[in-house]
Design a protein around this motif. Sequence first.
Motif, PDB file in Angstrom:
ATOM      1  N   TRP A 250       0.807  -1.227   0.000  1.00  0.00           N
ATOM      2  CA  TRP A 250       0.000   0.000   0.000  1.00  0.00           C
ATOM      3  C   TRP A 250       0.837   1.273   0.000  1.00  0.00           C
ATOM      4  CZ3 TRP A 250      -1.326   3.411   4.283  1.00  0.00           C
ATOM      5  CH2 TRP A 250      -0.596   3.154   5.456  1.00  0.00           C
ATOM      6  N   SER A 260      -8.052   2.051  -1.478  1.00  0.00           N
ATOM      7  CA  SER A 260      -8.816   1.359  -2.512  1.00  0.00           C
ATOM      8  C   SER A 260      -8.370  -0.099  -2.602  1.00  0.00           C
ATOM      9  CB  SER A 260      -8.584   2.083  -3.845  1.00  0.00           C
ATOM     10  OG  SER A 260      -8.507   1.165  -4.895  1.00  0.00           O
ATOM     11  N   GLY A 261      -9.302  -0.957  -3.008  1.00  0.00           N
ATOM     12  CA  GLY A 261      -8.984  -2.382  -3.112  1.00  0.00           C
ATOM     13  C   GLY A 261      -8.178  -2.744  -4.340  1.00  0.00           C
ATOM     14  N   TYR A 263      -5.014  -1.844  -7.132  1.00  0.00           N
ATOM     15  CA  TYR A 263      -3.705  -1.209  -7.057  1.00  0.00           C
ATOM     16  C   TYR A 263      -3.438  -0.291  -8.235  1.00  0.00           C
ATOM     17  CZ  TYR A 263       1.236  -0.614  -6.106  1.00  0.00           C
ATOM     18  OH  TYR A 263       2.464  -0.072  -5.815  1.00  0.00           O
TER      19      TYR A 263
ATOM     20  N   THR B 118     -10.040 -13.647  -0.424  1.00  0.00           N
ATOM     21  CA  THR B 118      -9.761 -12.565   0.506  1.00  0.00           C
ATOM     22  C   THR B 118     -11.030 -11.743   0.695  1.00  0.00           C
ATOM     23  OG1 THR B 118      -8.154 -10.885   1.154  1.00  0.00           O
ATOM     24  CG2 THR B 118      -8.895 -10.840  -1.140  1.00  0.00           C
ATOM     25  N   PRO B 120     -13.290  -8.483   0.619  1.00  0.00           N
ATOM     26  CA  PRO B 120     -13.345  -7.213  -0.107  1.00  0.00           C
ATOM     27  C   PRO B 120     -13.199  -6.010   0.830  1.00  0.00           C
ATOM     28  CG  PRO B 120     -15.530  -8.218   0.016  1.00  0.00           C
ATOM     29  CD  PRO B 120     -14.555  -9.230   0.541  1.00  0.00           C
ATOM     30  N   HIS B 122     -11.000  -6.113   3.248  1.00  0.00           N
ATOM     31  CA  HIS B 122      -9.682  -6.287   3.851  1.00  0.00           C
ATOM     32  C   HIS B 122      -8.828  -5.037   3.624  1.00  0.00           C
ATOM     33  CE1 HIS B 122      -6.704  -8.574   5.802  1.00  0.00           C
ATOM     34  NE2 HIS B 122      -6.908  -9.748   5.248  1.00  0.00           N
ATOM     35  N   PRO B 124      -6.129  -2.669   2.284  1.00  0.00           N
ATOM     36  CA  PRO B 124      -5.709  -2.705   0.876  1.00  0.00           C
ATOM     37  C   PRO B 124      -4.468  -3.542   0.597  1.00  0.00           C
ATOM     38  CG  PRO B 124      -6.420  -0.509   1.440  1.00  0.00           C
ATOM     39  CD  PRO B 124      -6.470  -1.307   2.722  1.00  0.00           C
ATOM     40  N   GLN B 127      -5.101  -6.992  -0.182  1.00  0.00           N
ATOM     41  CA  GLN B 127      -5.704  -7.222  -1.492  1.00  0.00           C
ATOM     42  C   GLN B 127      -4.652  -7.085  -2.598  1.00  0.00           C
ATOM     43  OE1 GLN B 127      -9.732  -5.798  -2.123  1.00  0.00           O
ATOM     44  NE2 GLN B 127      -9.682  -4.805  -0.117  1.00  0.00           N
ATOM     45  N   TYR B 128      -3.770  -6.094  -2.469  1.00  0.00           N
ATOM     46  CA  TYR B 128      -2.740  -5.918  -3.507  1.00  0.00           C
ATOM     47  C   TYR B 128      -1.806  -7.131  -3.536  1.00  0.00           C
ATOM     48  CZ  TYR B 128      -4.094  -1.018  -2.626  1.00  0.00           C
ATOM     49  OH  TYR B 128      -4.774   0.140  -2.410  1.00  0.00           O
ATOM     50  N   ARG B 143     -12.908 -12.116  -3.995  1.00  0.00           N
ATOM     51  CA  ARG B 143     -13.158 -11.279  -2.823  1.00  0.00           C
ATOM     52  C   ARG B 143     -14.520 -11.656  -2.241  1.00  0.00           C
ATOM     53  NH1 ARG B 143      -9.425  -8.623  -5.810  1.00  0.00           N
ATOM     54  NH2 ARG B 143      -8.153  -7.035  -4.774  1.00  0.00           N
TER      55      ARG B 143
END
Lengths: 410, 410
Positions: A250, A260-261, A263, B118, B120, B122, B124, B127-128, B143
Amino acid sequence: MPARAAALDAADPLAALRERFLLPKGVVYLDGNSLGALPAAVPPVLADAVERQWGTDLIRSWNDNSWWQAPLRVGDAIGRLIGAAPGQTLAGDSTSVQLFNALGAAARLRPGRPLLLTDPAHFPTDQYVADAVARLFGLQVLRVPAGDLPRLLAAEGDRVAVAGYSPVDYRTGELYDMAAVTGAVQRAGGLMLWDLCHAAGALPLRLDELGVDLAVGCGYKYLSGGPGAPAFLYVATRHQAAFDQPLTGWNGHAEPFGLSGGYTPAPGVGRARIGTPPILSLLALEAALTAFDGVDMARLRAKSLSLTGFFLDCADTLLAGLGFTAVTPRAPHRRGSQAVLRHPDAYALVRALAEQEVIGDMRAPDLLRFGVNALYLSHQDVLVAVRTLREVVLDGSHRQPRFQQRETVT
Amino acid sequence: MPARAAALDAADPLAALRERFLLPKGVVYLDGNSLGALPAAVPPVLADAVERQWGTDLIRSWNDNSWWQAPLRVGDAIGRLIGAAPGQTLAGDSTSVQLFNALGAAARLRPGRPLLLTDPAHFPTDQYVADAVARLFGLQVLRVPAGDLPRLLAAEGDRVAVAGYSPVDYRTGELYDMAAVTGAVQRAGGLMLWDLCHAAGALPLRLDELGVDLAVGCGYKYLSGGPGAPAFLYVATRHQAAFDQPLTGWNGHAEPFGLSGGYTPAPGVGRARIGTPPILSLLALEAALTAFDGVDMARLRAKSLSLTGFFLDCADTLLAGLGFTAVTPRAPHRRGSQAVLRHPDAYALVRALAEQEVIGDMRAPDLLRFGVNALYLSHQDVLVAVRTLREVVLDGSHRQPRFQQRETVT
């Protein structure tokens, strides 16, 4: 030799820089290529970082004390030492992590080229990371000595994605020709990645001028940033927009606090940031770098060559017939900032030396390695080191059993 | 409310623990879930690490001051707080890096299963990193909210390699049922990976008892290890021999000082080590963890619930009709260690509060987030915070222009 040491030190324009380091009295420290000595600027900066910035300003320090900007700010401070204009260098994580992202991004910048070149004499982590990246991307690692690169590139250059080399052999101290290697790799269409662990802060480097593509390096050797100090990554401006690293976090997001989810990378070298950096270690490194303030790197290099040259001369004279062979090249343009001797009792000798307050290190099986940081060493230090080594060998004190037993770490 | 706060604090068996932290006078610090307060043990330990260990002992500290063992030693200290027997937890790198290796290793432990689950909601970076790992391994990220996991697992459970979730929603403070989620994922044959950033040090955790496969977490929130403190990784003993991380470095080698060009992983969780860790930040974290010495985590949890419950009660009473909605669940078993309110002016309110020395934070667009670290907070602190919030809203001081403008970091 004593008169020569005294004369060289008397004429040393950089002698006063030693005051910038807190070296214990009586110690000759020739292991700054493993862990640099403590710069005097570090303790007060770190105490302030802990007590005022963390303790009092608390979370607000991310803004008010510019913690958020530290990776780019410290990166630019390193950039000044490696010939990189601002906005191309980032500090954080370890060399292994930075190398992983640099090699992975290089593979993506050169799709369809299946070869990743590295030096069979390269520091192990560079080889492990190259193997790890090759495995993930379906590439092949070729271990090619720097001297054999021209031949390999002539035969298979168009299949090379990236070549990752160190300008200085970490064992022998041999210095390669960065311009020649960079040019050869790039003429074949590959990317040049330099690992500067044993070069940054020790030699004048000219990354921008040589048109280097990528570089990494550590903060704890010649930069004297402290144990495990954050590493750095250089991404030439022309590659930044397409720099697509395998490991994203992040801190590298264009809007990190948008949370934001999906990248979206930040512009510039900031996209190579990953997670939250270890701020205390990073601020210690930043303070350490002030030891280079106002230092002309060409002068530092001249002093370093004088010190390593004097070391080899002392060894010729004082260690003749005692079983040592000088390994580091004599020619200045082929010599990094260390002096290395070969001797079958290397391990015990280095331990016996340490007991006499002369600290070097060794690399298996038989290399005594003496790193030279010209910011804080004198010719007198070098003379004391070689003299002590002579005494240890002559009186055989290294043969005592306590010096023979291996420790985990040397 | 004042009488109740006084009574609760008078009966608090953990009240004396506040002495273990150096909190600035007059500050109510409700952002320990972003950056924990400074433990009193840290400054002297760090000064010793810098001045004696680095400055005087120099390179010898890797042996003599056990720097080399620090990642495993600090890992075990964290293990005691998360229900992990020794030898399964490692400290170092950032959460993003640890997560990358954990997810990548999980994918390799479950070949042929193409799904990575994962949340949604979570954080960031989770998620990345999931997206980054999926891209490298040719997997697909789904997600799926924790509540929908049973349905997804019933339909596609045999295709799930790993599920990465946080037990606490970082925005709302909602606490999930770790046992139920772990069981559901594992019954489908997948691996369970917990991100404990918002749970370690805040809740009693029972990783071994629940049979969790993998976990990661950060050192700088409830563990109060300092800004960007090293993260941790938990690998259950049964997975260690086959743990095959995508990013390898020389610290994880079976014989790191053998300096071999081929990678042979160390036995145990030590194989997950990567490069040289930031020792200063790591030793600060180690010192910080002594704030938990002798603390019963069940008692800490009871106090945390008392504090967040009291916060919600105060909000009901003092903020009624002022446009706030409590977001954190009322039921104790569904509540982490934070209290969250929704209000359209969240950003300006948090900034106006900070000027009154009540420090919380916000998450866009409209959540005021108050983290509760029961080691150093009192019910009186909570009452002051809610009262101050009431005053700010009533006198409209948050409407001043200087509170409206966004800063980079909150």
